[in-house]
Design a protein around this motif. Structure first.
Motif, PDB file in Angstrom:
ATOM      1  N   ARG A  81      -8.379   1.416 -12.377  1.00  0.00           N
ATOM      2  CA  ARG A  81      -8.835   0.538 -13.442  1.00  0.00           C
ATOM      3  C   ARG A  81     -10.252   0.039 -13.172  1.00  0.00           C
ATOM      4  O   ARG A  81     -10.594  -0.329 -12.052  1.00  0.00           O
ATOM      5  N   VAL A  82     -11.032  -0.010 -14.257  1.00  0.00           N
ATOM      6  CA  VAL A  82     -12.435  -0.408 -14.172  1.00  0.00           C
ATOM      7  C   VAL A  82     -12.705  -1.476 -15.223  1.00  0.00           C
ATOM      8  O   VAL A  82     -12.183  -1.415 -16.336  1.00  0.00           O
TER       9      VAL A  82
ATOM     10  N   PRO B 266       0.826  -1.201   0.000  1.00  0.00           N
ATOM     11  CA  PRO B 266       0.000   0.000   0.000  1.00  0.00           C
ATOM     12  C   PRO B 266       0.864   1.255   0.000  1.00  0.00           C
ATOM     13  O   PRO B 266       2.061   1.201   0.224  1.00  0.00           O
ATOM     14  N   ARG B 267       0.235   2.394  -0.235  1.00  0.00           N
ATOM     15  CA  ARG B 267       0.918   3.676  -0.154  1.00  0.00           C
ATOM     16  C   ARG B 267       1.502   3.866   1.241  1.00  0.00           C
ATOM     17  O   ARG B 267       0.873   3.551   2.241  1.00  0.00           O
ATOM     18  N   ARG B 268       2.713   4.351   1.335  1.00  0.00           N
ATOM     19  CA  ARG B 268       3.325   4.574   2.652  1.00  0.00           C
ATOM     20  C   ARG B 268       2.616   5.723   3.362  1.00  0.00           C
ATOM     21  O   ARG B 268       2.383   6.782   2.780  1.00  0.00           O
ATOM     22  N   LEU B 269       2.292   5.514   4.610  1.00  0.00           N
ATOM     23  CA  LEU B 269       1.669   6.570   5.391  1.00  0.00           C
ATOM     24  C   LEU B 269       2.756   7.521   5.901  1.00  0.00           C
ATOM     25  O   LEU B 269       3.841   7.092   6.285  1.00  0.00           O
TER      26      LEU B 269
ATOM     27  N   ARG C 161      -7.350  -3.906  -2.758  1.00  0.00           N
ATOM     28  CA  ARG C 161      -6.615  -2.835  -3.409  1.00  0.00           C
ATOM     29  C   ARG C 161      -7.101  -2.630  -4.839  1.00  0.00           C
ATOM     30  O   ARG C 161      -7.403  -3.592  -5.546  1.00  0.00           O
ATOM     31  N   THR C 162      -7.120  -1.395  -5.275  1.00  0.00           N
ATOM     32  CA  THR C 162      -7.352  -1.086  -6.676  1.00  0.00           C
ATOM     33  C   THR C 162      -5.997  -0.990  -7.372  1.00  0.00           C
ATOM     34  O   THR C 162      -4.954  -1.316  -6.787  1.00  0.00           O
ATOM     35  N   SER C 163      -6.004  -0.509  -8.596  1.00  0.00           N
ATOM     36  CA  SER C 163      -4.761  -0.377  -9.353  1.00  0.00           C
ATOM     37  C   SER C 163      -3.932   0.827  -8.923  1.00  0.00           C
ATOM     38  O   SER C 163      -2.814   1.013  -9.408  1.00  0.00           O
ATOM     39  N   VAL C 164      -4.466   1.657  -8.025  1.00  0.00           N
ATOM     40  CA  VAL C 164      -3.758   2.847  -7.554  1.00  0.00           C
ATOM     41  C   VAL C 164      -3.395   2.666  -6.092  1.00  0.00           C
ATOM     42  O   VAL C 164      -4.261   2.362  -5.261  1.00  0.00           O
TER      43      VAL C 164
END
Length: 488
Positions: free
Chosen positions: A310-311, A12-15, A324-327
């Motif tokens: 992404r969809v 995941p994105r780093r906090l 998780r999504t693609s972002v």
């Protein structure tokens, strides 16, 4: 649902290490959203929940809670209809009572439905507020990969929030035909049924999936004439074939007319009700029509393209098994993902997303451990590997079946329909799937769900104490078929 090891980011994105609390913004207040919000808040995150249609979402306000409340009333009438064999007679006439000798006050029923939905929504709001979740009323949408905007009903921006973690849990809306626009009076989708004050004299249900089958069953028990229009050979396409057979027999016995291999082309109002025209040109007349054609995800104006999410072609958001999504940093849960259209799955997806985003060890969603139920009469509940997957060679398994007609509690209660089905792995006899068709099958499936999740064997299920007499006795008894075969 994609494989997290290939299609989507590995972490995941780093906090930010600022010493402060990470900010989590959730769009959508249904089961996926509110369960995620509670989880995030309990982890110490600053949590914002954006919702425009009411806390609890469609599941609480217009779908699961209302429909199952209506079905609970129908169940009472269904029990009355079967009370003749139990020796129950009308005190005045001496004849056997039937559901159709009773008056159903649909206005009162629907008022209770709406009140219970509102009460459940209020309870959830209280839980969120007590957990420290900030609730924002409005329509949320992405404004980039780490920012959301909140719009008022006119579409004007009223707020903007940045976040380290974003969860999209916007749900889905009923699918409608352009040639059969729902008006909320005679041509209805499933969110509009609870405004009716009078019982439909003849309800035409278009669609024989879970929603169509449940409402066909319920309204017939309430006293409506019901015609079910099914484009397939059997009702409940994709479900256990034996379970579908039992339900079709129950429909026939109760007087539900099933028009199989028929597809609705149009629906229009007439002077006295509605007319549904089939693609064959045949017309079916009734008082009301319910369009039960599945759902469409609320993703078309969610700003997904601005963030690069992404969809799928269907409009569903692509996710992996930890939501998780693609972002990086953007997660999704619930019906907008197309994983399973179940409130329980949405809630699990939301919890998994927050555990993953906030650094907890987390188990991904395992499809074979998902249990689901269809609230018809009788109910149908399933978990794990299906018999069809075994027949198609997609999974190895042995199928064990036991009818409820030999169960003593079933005989006492006048239950004549239903069975239990257990699917076990050859050799090890590990339980990998199950089907229960019975009253309260939604409750009875839990032991089998535990068996699948914890890889119990048929021998372990067979050796577990059950109450005598009870319907659960059949859950263990069917497993003894495998034990006896081995001993023989």
């Amino acid at each position: 649902m994609s494989d997290p090891s290939t299609a989507l980011p590995s972490d995941p994105r780093r906090l930010p290490d600022t010493g402060g609390r990470p900010r989590v913004v959730i769009i959508g207040g249904g089961p996926g959203g509110y369960e995620a919000a509670l989880t995030a808040a309990r982890h110490g995150a600053e949590t914002l929940l954006v919702e425009e249609r009411g806390i609890g979402g469609a599941a609480v306000l217009t779908d699961v809670v209302p429909s199952k409340t209506l079905i609970a009333t129908a169940d009472v009438l269904d029990q009355v209809a079967g009370s003749q064999q139990l020796g129950i007679r009308d005190a005045d006439t001496g004849s056997a009572p039937t559901a159709h000798t009773l008056n159903v006050d649909l206005a009162a029923v629907n008022q209770r439905v709406r009140e219970l939905a509102a009460a459940q929504s209020s309870d959830i709001r209280t839980s969120l507020e007590e957990a420290g979740v900030q609730i924002i009323e409005g329509r949320g949408r992405l404004d980039g990969p780490d920012r959301i905007e909140v719009l008022d009903p006119a579409g004007q921006r009223i707020a903007q929030h940045e976040a380290e973690v974003i969860l999209l849990a916007v749900g889905a809306r009923p699918r409608e035909l352009d040639s059969a626009p729902c008006d909320g009076e005679r041509i209805l989708n499933w969110t509009q049924l609870y405004a009716l004050d009078c019982l439909p004299a003849h309800l035409i249900v278009v669609g024989s999936g879970v929603t169509g089958a449940e409402f066909a069953s319920a309204y017939r028990a309430l006293g409506s004439e019901v015609t079910l229009v099914s484009s397939r050979e059997k009702v409940l396409p994709g479900s256990d074939a034996d379970a579908a057979d039992v339900l079709e027999d129950a429909f026939a016995r109760r007087g539900v007319t099933v028009r199989s291999r028929s597809r609705a082309a149009t629906a229009r109002r007439s002077e006295e009700g509605v007319v549904v025209t089939l693609t064959s040109g045949e017309e079916i007349t009734g008082s009301h029509v319910l369009m039960a054609l599945g759902g469409i995800p609320w993703t078309s104006d969610l700003g997904l393209w601005t963030a690069g999410v992404r969809v799928q072609d269907s409009g569903h958001i692509e996710t992996d098994r930890v939501s998780r999504t693609s972002v990086r940093g953007i997660y999704a849960a619930g019906d907008c993902t197309g994983v399973y259209p179940l409130a329980s799955v949405a809630a699990m997806q939301g919890r998994i997303a927050m555990h993953h985003a906030l650094g907890d060890a987390v188990s991904p969603l395992i499809a074979t451990q998902v249990c689901s139920a269809i609230f018809t009469s009788p109910e149908i509940a399933v978990v794990g590997v299906s018999e069809q997957e075994v027949l198609d060679g997609e999974a190895a398994g042995e199928v064990l079946v036991l009818g409820l007609d030999t169960n003593p509690r079933a005989k006492m209660q006048g239950i004549t329909e239903g069975f239990v089905k257990l699917i076990v792995r050859p050799g090890s006899h590990t339980v990998v799937g199950a089907v229960v068709v019975a009253p309260r099958a939604s409750e009875l499936i839990l032991p089998y769900t535990l068996a699948v999740a914890h890889r119990l064997t048929a021998e372990q299920v067979a050796g577990t104490f059950t109450i005598y007499p009870s319907l659960t006795g059949s859950l263990a008894e069917v497993a003894r078929q495998r034990v006896l075969d081995v001993e023989a």
